[in-house]
Scaffold this motif. Structure first.
Motif, PDB file in Angstrom:
ATOM      1  N   VAL A   1       0.817  -1.227   0.000  1.00 56.97           N
ATOM      2  CA  VAL A   1       0.000   0.000   0.000  1.00 56.97           C
ATOM      3  C   VAL A   1       0.846   1.270   0.000  1.00 56.97           C
ATOM      4  CG1 VAL A   1      -2.196  -0.871   0.917  1.00 56.97           C
ATOM      5  CG2 VAL A   1      -0.378  -0.201   2.493  1.00 56.97           C
ATOM      6  N   ASN A   2       2.107   1.157   0.415  1.00 56.82           N
ATOM      7  CA  ASN A   2       3.026   2.311   0.354  1.00 56.82           C
ATOM      8  C   ASN A   2       3.439   2.532  -1.096  1.00 56.82           C
ATOM      9  OD1 ASN A   2       2.989   1.427   3.073  1.00 56.82           O
ATOM     10  ND2 ASN A   2       4.912   2.484   3.474  1.00 56.82           N
ATOM     11  N   SER A   3       2.521   3.053  -1.885  1.00 52.22           N
ATOM     12  CA  SER A   3       2.744   3.256  -3.319  1.00 52.22           C
ATOM     13  C   SER A   3       1.717   4.275  -3.807  1.00 52.22           C
ATOM     14  CB  SER A   3       2.544   1.922  -4.063  1.00 52.22           C
ATOM     15  OG  SER A   3       1.274   1.381  -3.736  1.00 52.22           O
ATOM     16  N   SER A   4       1.999   4.888  -4.951  1.00 49.30           N
ATOM     17  CA  SER A   4       1.067   5.896  -5.468  1.00 49.30           C
ATOM     18  C   SER A   4      -0.170   5.213  -6.062  1.00 49.30           C
ATOM     19  CB  SER A   4       1.760   6.714  -6.560  1.00 49.30           C
ATOM     20  OG  SER A   4       2.004   5.869  -7.670  1.00 49.30           O
ATOM     21  N   ALA A   5      -1.222   5.999  -6.258  1.00 44.37           N
ATOM     22  CA  ALA A   5      -2.440   5.465  -6.884  1.00 44.37           C
ATOM     23  C   ALA A   5      -2.128   4.963  -8.292  1.00 44.37           C
ATOM     24  CB  ALA A   5      -3.518   6.547  -6.918  1.00 44.37           C
ATOM     25  N   ALA A   6      -1.245   5.665  -8.999  1.00 44.08           N
ATOM     26  CA  ALA A   6      -0.907   5.279 -10.379  1.00 44.08           C
ATOM     27  C   ALA A   6      -0.219   3.913 -10.400  1.00 44.08           C
ATOM     28  CB  ALA A   6      -0.012   6.343 -11.001  1.00 44.08           C
ATOM     29  N   VAL A   7       0.640   3.644  -9.404  1.00 42.90           N
ATOM     30  CA  VAL A   7       1.318   2.341  -9.331  1.00 42.90           C
ATOM     31  C   VAL A   7       0.314   1.258  -8.931  1.00 42.90           C
ATOM     32  CG1 VAL A   7       3.031   1.024  -7.995  1.00 42.90           C
ATOM     33  CG2 VAL A   7       3.652   3.241  -8.988  1.00 42.90           C
ATOM     34  N   LYS A   8      -0.571   1.574  -8.006  1.00 41.44           N
ATOM     35  CA  LYS A   8      -1.604   0.587  -7.629  1.00 41.44           C
ATOM     36  C   LYS A   8      -2.432   0.221  -8.867  1.00 41.44           C
ATOM     37  CE  LYS A   8      -2.271   1.794  -2.722  1.00 41.44           C
ATOM     38  NZ  LYS A   8      -1.443   2.981  -2.475  1.00 41.44           N
ATOM     39  N   ALA A   9      -2.739   1.239  -9.663  1.00 41.97           N
ATOM     40  CA  ALA A   9      -3.576   1.002 -10.854  1.00 41.97           C
ATOM     41  C   ALA A   9      -2.901   0.057 -11.855  1.00 41.97           C
ATOM     42  CB  ALA A   9      -3.917   2.335 -11.521  1.00 41.97           C
ATOM     43  N   GLU A  10      -1.576  -0.045 -11.800  1.00 43.62           N
ATOM     44  CA  GLU A  10      -0.825  -0.955 -12.694  1.00 43.62           C
ATOM     45  C   GLU A  10      -0.656  -2.347 -12.072  1.00 43.62           C
ATOM     46  OE1 GLU A  10       0.400  -0.822 -15.729  1.00 43.62           O
ATOM     47  OE2 GLU A  10      -0.266   1.223 -16.091  1.00 43.62           O
ATOM     48  N   SER A  11      -1.215  -2.548 -10.879  1.00 44.28           N
ATOM     49  CA  SER A  11      -0.952  -3.780 -10.120  1.00 44.28           C
ATOM     50  C   SER A  11      -2.155  -4.715 -10.171  1.00 44.28           C
ATOM     51  CB  SER A  11      -0.644  -3.421  -8.671  1.00 44.28           C
ATOM     52  OG  SER A  11       0.370  -2.441  -8.630  1.00 44.28           O
ATOM     53  N   ASP A  12      -1.946  -5.956  -9.685  1.00 48.67           N
ATOM     54  CA  ASP A  12      -3.058  -6.910  -9.626  1.00 48.67           C
ATOM     55  C   ASP A  12      -3.736  -6.893  -8.264  1.00 48.67           C
ATOM     56  OD1 ASP A  12      -2.840  -8.135 -12.271  1.00 48.67           O
ATOM     57  OD2 ASP A  12      -0.850  -8.702 -11.559  1.00 48.67           O
ATOM     58  N   ILE A  13      -2.927  -6.764  -7.218  1.00 48.59           N
ATOM     59  CA  ILE A  13      -3.486  -6.800  -5.858  1.00 48.59           C
ATOM     60  C   ILE A  13      -2.542  -6.025  -4.938  1.00 48.59           C
ATOM     61  CG2 ILE A  13      -2.362  -9.038  -5.332  1.00 48.59           C
ATOM     62  CD1 ILE A  13      -4.939  -9.751  -3.685  1.00 48.59           C
ATOM     63  N   CYS A  14      -3.111  -5.414  -3.908  1.00 48.98           N
ATOM     64  CA  CYS A  14      -2.284  -4.716  -2.908  1.00 48.98           C
ATOM     65  C   CYS A  14      -2.054  -5.622  -1.707  1.00 48.98           C
ATOM     66  CB  CYS A  14      -2.987  -3.441  -2.435  1.00 48.98           C
ATOM     67  SG  CYS A  14      -2.746  -2.059  -3.549  1.00 48.98           S
ATOM     68  N   CYS A  15      -1.114  -5.216  -0.864  1.00 47.52           N
ATOM     69  CA  CYS A  15      -0.942  -5.880   0.432  1.00 47.52           C
ATOM     70  C   CYS A  15      -0.483  -4.826   1.435  1.00 47.52           C
ATOM     71  CB  CYS A  15       0.072  -7.021   0.355  1.00 47.52           C
ATOM     72  SG  CYS A  15       1.780  -6.453   0.159  1.00 47.52           S
ATOM     73  N   THR A  16      -0.602  -5.147   2.705  1.00 49.57           N
ATOM     74  CA  THR A  16      -0.017  -4.298   3.747  1.00 49.57           C
ATOM     75  C   THR A  16       0.942  -5.184   4.528  1.00 49.57           C
ATOM     76  OG1 THR A  16      -1.434  -4.788   5.625  1.00 49.57           O
ATOM     77  CG2 THR A  16      -2.310  -3.242   4.023  1.00 49.57           C
ATOM     78  N   SER A  17       1.623  -4.581   5.498  1.00 45.13           N
ATOM     79  CA  SER A  17       2.560  -5.395   6.278  1.00 45.13           C
ATOM     80  C   SER A  17       1.803  -6.387   7.163  1.00 45.13           C
ATOM     81  CB  SER A  17       3.471  -4.502   7.107  1.00 45.13           C
ATOM     82  OG  SER A  17       2.715  -3.548   7.807  1.00 45.13           O
ATOM     83  N   SER A  18       0.482  -6.207   7.323  1.00 42.69           N
ATOM     84  CA  SER A  18      -0.257  -7.142   8.184  1.00 42.69           C
ATOM     85  C   SER A  18      -0.916  -8.295   7.420  1.00 42.69           C
ATOM     86  CB  SER A  18      -1.311  -6.390   9.016  1.00 42.69           C
ATOM     87  OG  SER A  18      -2.249  -5.799   8.164  1.00 42.69           O
ATOM     88  N   ASN A  19      -0.892  -8.247   6.085  1.00 43.34           N
ATOM     89  CA  ASN A  19      -1.519  -9.368   5.349  1.00 43.34           C
ATOM     90  C   ASN A  19      -0.681  -9.844   4.159  1.00 43.34           C
ATOM     91  OD1 ASN A  19      -1.843  -7.454   3.384  1.00 43.34           O
ATOM     92  ND2 ASN A  19      -4.039  -7.241   3.599  1.00 43.34           N
ATOM     93  N   ALA A  20       0.563  -9.355   4.058  1.00 43.85           N
ATOM     94  CA  ALA A  20       1.379  -9.593   2.862  1.00 43.85           C
ATOM     95  C   ALA A  20       1.557 -11.092   2.566  1.00 43.85           C
ATOM     96  CB  ALA A  20       2.739  -8.923   3.029  1.00 43.85           C
ATOM     97  N   VAL A  21       1.823 -11.867   3.602  1.00 36.43           N
ATOM     98  CA  VAL A  21       2.096 -13.297   3.368  1.00 36.43           C
ATOM     99  C   VAL A  21       0.804 -14.002   2.929  1.00 36.43           C
ATOM    100  CG1 VAL A  21       2.865 -15.448   4.450  1.00 36.43           C
ATOM    101  CG2 VAL A  21       4.067 -13.298   4.948  1.00 36.43           C
ATOM    102  N   ASN A  22      -0.295 -13.688   3.593  1.00 34.93           N
ATOM    103  CA  ASN A  22      -1.575 -14.293   3.201  1.00 34.93           C
ATOM    104  C   ASN A  22      -1.978 -13.896   1.781  1.00 34.93           C
ATOM    105  OD1 ASN A  22      -2.007 -15.836   5.397  1.00 34.93           O
ATOM    106  ND2 ASN A  22      -3.503 -14.483   6.382  1.00 34.93           N
ATOM    107  N   VAL A  23      -1.715 -12.642   1.417  1.00 38.23           N
ATOM    108  CA  VAL A  23      -2.027 -12.200   0.053  1.00 38.23           C
ATOM    109  C   VAL A  23      -1.220 -13.039  -0.942  1.00 38.23           C
ATOM    110  CG1 VAL A  23      -1.714 -10.312  -1.618  1.00 38.23           C
ATOM    111  CG2 VAL A  23      -2.788  -9.848   0.596  1.00 38.23           C
ATOM    112  N   ALA A  24       0.073 -13.192  -0.676  1.00 40.46           N
ATOM    113  CA  ALA A  24       0.928 -13.975  -1.597  1.00 40.46           C
ATOM    114  C   ALA A  24       0.434 -15.423  -1.681  1.00 40.46           C
ATOM    115  CB  ALA A  24       2.380 -13.916  -1.133  1.00 40.46           C
ATOM    116  N   ARG A  25       0.077 -16.004  -0.529  1.00 35.72           N
ATOM    117  CA  ARG A  25      -0.395 -17.404  -0.517  1.00 35.72           C
ATOM    118  C   ARG A  25      -1.731 -17.559  -1.227  1.00 35.72           C
ATOM    119  NH1 ARG A  25       1.276 -18.328   5.362  1.00 35.72           N
ATOM    120  NH2 ARG A  25       3.396 -19.106   5.077  1.00 35.72           N
ATOM    121  N   SER A  26      -2.555 -16.503  -1.183  1.00 32.44           N
ATOM    122  CA  SER A  26      -3.908 -16.620  -1.747  1.00 32.44           C
ATOM    123  C   SER A  26      -3.896 -16.671  -3.277  1.00 32.44           C
ATOM    124  CB  SER A  26      -4.755 -15.412  -1.301  1.00 32.44           C
ATOM    125  OG  SER A  26      -4.358 -14.260  -2.029  1.00 32.44           O
TER     126      SER A  26
END
Ligand code: 13P
Ligand code: SF4
Length: 305
Positions: A113-138
């Motif tokens: 989530v520490n990223s600009s809106a424009a970078v998020k818009a180029e991404s598939d999914i966001c993560c934070t430091s509290s869910n990063a591993v679960n996001v990757a596993r999902s």
């Protein structure tokens, strides 16, 4: 005006403007004290989306106010210091990310989530430091591009060895500064203390940690763990609430360098000025906002680690 008068004036004006004051866990003590809600960046953005108030005063850094504007486009989102940026978020641009995606067309992009809106818009999914591993596993994908924090990226990669992870070479200058020798000295000085570290710290620091977690995770761990002393591997602003919630426990900051200059920019005077002028306002162009929101919405379906 002294601090008490400033706080009184801010509170009165916030009511008049129908504004909600949000402060990140790293803000100055007096700013956290005046805020109605303190929390991590994502929790605050979700509060912004949930509230009935028309105006959000986001005491934090630029990408956080942007996340609030993405999730709550009908509200007026104010960032008291428009110059409060996040150097790590600035280490990746939408153009740069497009180039990396072109090199790895089969990869799924997981963006902190520490990223600009424009970078998020180029991404598939966001993560934070509290869910990063679960996001990757999902994710079904075998190959991940982890953007922009190389330290969080390496931490995720270690937890999901079944996936190929390519990390963007960004980093948080504040967390990256923490030295192994400083942590070792604190451990020697406080042999019974537990060391909690934020995943933005380097792998060498994380190897010394008893618990690796987000800022919210640190509040929870300090409250529920019977230990009396904790060494803290994150920005010093977190001490304000840790001490308030656990007055009988001790919290040790192993380094004087654990201060984020951007997080410390916002003063009570800035908050008052922004409520008076209703500036600076943070907005996100609708085409970018819609795409960026999708990446946050996908993330919100994944539980915390
Ligand atoms: P949180 O996601 O815990 O709010 O952290 C944001 C940040 O800037 C960490 O350095
Ligand atoms: Fe950015 Fe680091 Fe400051 Fe957080 S602490 S806002 S990641 S520079």
């Amino acid at each position: 005006m002294d601090q008490a008068q400033l706080k009184q004036r801010i509170k009165a004006l916030a009511v008049e403007r129908n504004a909600l004051l949000l402060a990140h866990n790293y803000q100055r003590d007096e700013v956290q004290d005046i805020a109605e809600i303190t929390g991590d960046s994502l929790a605050l953005s979700m509060e912004a989306a949930k509230t009935d108030k028309a105006v959000i005063v986001f005491c934090g850094v630029h990408f956080m106010a942007e996340s609030a504007a993405i999730l709550a486009p009908e509200k007026i989102v104010l960032l008291p210091r428009v110059d409060a940026g996040c150097p790590m978020a600035d280490m990746v641009t939408a153009e740069g990310l497009r180039a990396l995606k072109a090199e790895h067309p089969d990869a799924t992009v997981v963006t902190y989530v520490n990223s600009s809106a424009a970078v998020k818009a180029e991404s598939d999914i966001c993560c934070t430091s509290s869910n990063a591993v679960n996001v990757a596993r999902s994710l079904d994908a075998r190959k991940l591009l982890l953007v922009p924090d190389r330290n969080l990226g390496r931490y995720i990669a270690e937890q999901v060895p079944e996936k190929e992870c390519i990390c963007w070479e960004g980093y948080c200058p504040t967390h990256d500064r923490l030295q192994v020798a400083e942590v070792e000295k604190a451990k020697t000085d406080y042999p019974d203390a537990l060391f909690m570290a934020h995943p933005e710290c380097t792998p060498e620091i994380l190897a010394l940690a008893d618990h690796i977690c987000s800022t919210s995770g640190m509040y929870e761990f300090a409250k529920t763990n019977p230990a009396q002393t904790f060494i803290i591997g994150t920005e010093e602003g977190i001490l304000w609430r840790l001490k308030k919630e656990n007055p009988e426990k001790s919290f040790i900051l192993p380094s004087r360098a654990l201060i984020c200059p951007n997080m410390k920019l916002t003063s009570l005077e800035d908050i008052l000025a922004c409520l008076e002028t209703m500036e600076p306002r943070i907005t996100v162009p609708e085409a970018v906002r819609e795409k960026a929101k999708l990446t946050l919405d996908r993330m919100l379906t994944v539980p915390r680690d």
